[in-house]
Scaffold this active site. Structure first.
Site, PDB file in Angstrom:
ATOM      1  CG  HIS A   1      -1.954  -1.039   1.249  1.00  0.00           C
ATOM      2  ND1 HIS A   1      -1.739  -2.274   1.805  1.00  0.00           N
ATOM      3  CD2 HIS A   1      -3.221  -1.065   0.769  1.00  0.00           C
ATOM      4  CE1 HIS A   1      -2.833  -3.012   1.678  1.00  0.00           C
ATOM      5  NE2 HIS A   1      -3.742  -2.303   1.058  1.00  0.00           N
TER       6      HIS A   1
ATOM      7  CG  ASP B   1      -4.097  -5.626  -3.766  1.00  0.00           C
ATOM      8  OD1 ASP B   1      -5.180  -5.097  -3.438  1.00  0.00           O
ATOM      9  OD2 ASP B   1      -3.285  -6.052  -2.931  1.00  0.00           O
TER      10      ASP B   1
END
Length: 565
Positions: free
Chosen positions: A199, A272
Site C-alpha cells: 500500500h 490488487d
C-alpha cells in the site's frame, strides 16, 4: 455446460467494445446509498463490478438494499449484472462487523487447528454475504507469513507453513464457493515474506525460483486444484520471476507465463487496488491499468477515485483503438468474466429477497446441524446473524487462544484485584481500514467475575500514559497485572515494550496477551507469562478472559515460530 458456453458466446457477440472494457473494471465509491457519484458512474460506464469498504456499510439490511439498488441501476442502464465484492477475511480485516456472525481471522482459525472449522467459518460467512447481495469475496489470504516484520499480512495468514496455508486455504475456498460466493486467493504469488507494505511502496522478494516454487506457490497450486474462481495479483517485484523491474500485477511473465501457462489457471485474475503506492507512485494508476491488461489481468481494481476509474476506462478503449491491445485479448477476459458470472448466478440475478432466501436454503446444510457432505439435503432455513452461527465463531475463537509460556505459573489468574491495560487497536495498514476500539480486556475479565482496574490506552498515547499506568500498578491492592499489547513488536523499540519493562520492575506477576501479532514476544523476551490471541475483536477478548481465569483450557497452537522455551 455447453448451454452456458453458448449463452456466454451469444452475450459477448451483443457487446460493444465499451461494454467489454467496462466488464474489466471493478470500482469502489464513497457512500451508503445507490445514488450520487456511483449512480452516475454506473449510468455512464458499463463497469463490471463494485467493491465495498466499511465506508459503504451501516448494517446488513442497508448493504442488502444497497446491493439491490446498484444492480437495478446496472439493469436499467442495460448493463451486465455486477460483481459486488468485499474484503471479508474475518478477524481484524472485515468490512461488515455488526449484525452478522463475524468469524475469527485466518491465523486464529489455524491456531484452533481444525480444517473443518475453516470450511464452516467460510461457508457461514459466504451465506451471510450472499444474503446481502454480495457475490465475490477477496479472501482467503494464501500468503505464507514467514517474516516476523511483515507489516500488512501477519495474522491475516494461516501461518508460516506452506502445507498448512494450502490445506486451510483450500477448505476456505470450498466453504465460500459452496455458499455461492466467488472466492479470491490472494496475493499471488505471495506477500508473506516481505517487510514492506505494498500500500505504501513496492516490495521486492529476492528468493530464487526453487524457493518460490516450494514455499510461496504451494498454497496457490492448492487453490487451483480447488477450482478457485479468482486470483488477486500482488504488487510485488520477484526478480526470479520477472527479468524487468515490474510488479507481478504488471508482469506478463508472471500472470500469463507462470499463472496461466505453467500452473494452468483458467479462472479470473484480478489486480490488487491500482491506487496503492506500489503501483500509483511508480507507474501511475491509469497507465498501469493498461499494463495490467497487457500482462494478463481480467479485472482492474480501482477502489477509491472516480476520476481515475473513468480515465482508466478511456485509456483501455484507446489502447484497443490504437492497436496496442487486440480486441481478441479483451474477448478472452470478457468471455472468462461472463462465464464465471454465469457460474455464480450473477447473470440470473434474483429480483427479490424471497428468491435469494430460496437460493440460500438450496445451497446445503447448516454446517453446525448437519454433515457438510450432505450438500443438497438440508431443510434448515438460513438466517443471517443466527445464534447457531455465532456459536461456531465462539467455539473457534475459544479453541484458538494459545498459552505460549507461563514460567511463573501465574495462570489461571488469582481472584484478586488486577490492573488490566488494553492497548487499543489501531490501523497499521490500509487493509485494516478501520477498527472498533471500544472493547477492553479489562471489561471482558470483569464480566467473568474478576475484580479489575480497567485502563484502555491508544497505541500512540502509551508513552505519555506510562507514568500514570505505573502509578496505578504500584497501588498496594493491585496484586497482578495483565496487559493486552497491539503490534508491540515493531522494528524499533515500541513504547509498549518500554511500559512492560517498567511494570516488570515492580515485581508483581505480569501477563501479556498479544491482541494481534503473536510476534510481540520477540520484542519481549523477558516476559514470563505470554498469551497469543491473534485479534482484538470483542469475541477474542471474551475468549482470552475465559482462558486467563481458567473457565476454558488453552487449546491453541502457534501457527508461527517464536523460538521460545
Amino acid at each position: 455446460m455447453q448451454r452456458m458456453k453458448d449463452r456466454v458466446k451469444q452475450r459477448l457477440g451483443q457487446m460493444s467494445l465499451r461494454d467489454k472494457i467496462g466488464q474489466m473494471l471493478l470500482c469502489g465509491f464513497h457512500g451508503t446509498e445507490p445514488e450520487g457519484a456511483v449512480e452516475t458512474l454506473l449510468q455512464r460506464y458499463p463497469i463490471g463490478g463494485i467493491v465495498y469498504f466499511a465506508r459503504n456499510v451501516v448494517s446488513p439490511e442497508q448493504v442488502e438494499r444497497l446491493s439491490g439498488g446498484l444492480q437495478n441501476i446496472a439493469q436499467v442502464s442495460g448493463n451486465v449484472p455486477l460483481w459486488i465484492a468485499i474484503d471479508q477475511e474475518g478477524g481484524m480485516v472485515a468490512r461488515i462487523t455488526e449484525g452478522i456472525a463475524l468469524m475469527p481471522g485466518q491465523m486464529a482459525i489455524a491456531a484452533a487447528g481444525s480444517v473443518q472449522d475453516a470450511y464452516e467459518a467460510a461457508r457461514i460467512s459466504g451465506m451471510e454475504l450472499r444474503s446481502m447481495g454480495i457475490n465475490m469475496n477477496f479472501a482467503p489470504v494464501l500468503d505464507v507469513n514467514n517474516n516476523a516484520n511483515n507489516p500488512v499480512i501477519g495474522v491475516r495468514s494461516f501461518g508460516e507453513s506452506e502445507e498448512k496455508v494450502a490445506e486451510f486455504g483450500a477448505a476456505t475456498i470450498a466453504g465460500f464457493q459452496n455458499a455461492g460466493i466467488a472466492a479470491t486467493a490472494k496475493h499471488f504469488p505471495g506477500h508473506g515474506d516481505t517487510d514492506t507494505d505494498s500500500h505504501l511502496d513496492l516490495p521486492v522478494i529476492t528468493h530464487d525460483r526453487a524457493r518460490v516454487n516450494r514455499v510461496e506457490l504451494a498454497p496457490f497450486r492448492a487453490a487451483i486444484a480447488e477450482d478457485v474462481d479468482a486470483m488477486m495479483s500482488a504488487h510485488i517485484y520477484f526478480p526470479a520471476l520477472e527479468p524487468e523491474r515490474l510488479p507481478v500485477t504488471l508482469s506478463h511473465s508472471v500472470l500469463t507465463g507462470l499463472l496461466r501457462k505453467e500452473l494452468g489457471y483458467e479462472g479470473i485474475i484480478v489486480t490488487d487496488c491500482m491506487e496503492m503506492n506500489a503501483i500509483a507512485v511508480h507507474y501511475g494508476t491509469v497507465d498501469a491499468a493498461v499494463m495490467a491488461v497487457e500482462a494478463g489481468a481480467d479485472i482492474v481494481l480501482i477502489s477509491h477515485t472516480a476520476q481515475l476509474q473513468m480515465e482508466a476506462f478511456d485509456a483501455l478503449i484507446h489502447a484497443v483503438d490504437s492497436g496496442r491491445i487486440s480486441e481478441r485479448r479483451i474477448n478472452e477476459s470478457v468471455t472468462r468474466l461472463l462465464t464465471f458470472k454465469a457460474k455464480r448466478g450473477v447473470l440470473e440475478r434474483e429480483n427479490d429477497a424471497a428468491d435469494v432466501e430460496q437460493l440460500l436454503n438450496a445451497m446445503g446444510p447448516d454446517p453446525v446441524t448437519e454433515p457438510t457432505n450432505a450438500v443438497a439435503s438440508s431443510t434448515v432455513p438460513f438466517r443471517r446473524n443466527d445464534p447457531i452461527h455465532h456459536k461456531v465463531a465462539q467455539r473457534i475463537s475459544e479453541k484458538s487462544i494459545t498459552r505460549v509460556r507461563d514460567n511463573q505459573h501465574m495462570l489461571p489468574l488469582k481472584r484478586e484485584r488486577t490492573l488490566v491495560i488494553t492497548v487499543a487497536a489501531e490501523v497499521t495498514s490500509i487493509a485494516d481500514e478501520q477498527l472498533d476500539g471500544a472493547a477492553t480486556l479489562g471489561a471482558a475479565l470483569s464480566a467473568q467475575g474478576l475484580e479489575v482496574v480497567d485502563w484502555m490506552v491508544p497505541a500512540d498515547e502509551v508513552a505519555i500514559s506510562t507514568a500514570r499506568l505505573i502509578q496505578a500498578a504500584e497501588a498496594e491492592d493491585i496484586t497482578q497485572i495483565v496487559i493486552g499489547t497491539y503490534n508491540a513488536g515493531s522494528p524499533s523499540v515500541d513504547p509498549q515494550c518500554r511500559l512492560i519493562g517498567w511494570l516488570q520492575q515492580l515485581g508483581k506477576p505480569l501477563a501479556v496477551a498479544a491482541l494481534r501479532s503473536p510476534y510481540d514476544l520477540l520484542k519481549l523476551p523477558d516476559v514470563q507469562t505470554y498469551i497469543a490471541a491473534y485479534e482484538s475483536r470483542p469475541l477474542a477478548m471474551d475468549s482470552v478472559a475465559k482462558a486467563l481465569i481458567g473457565r476454558i483450557p488453552f487449546e491453541g497452537n502457534l501457527p508461527v515460530s517464536l523460538d521460545v522455551d
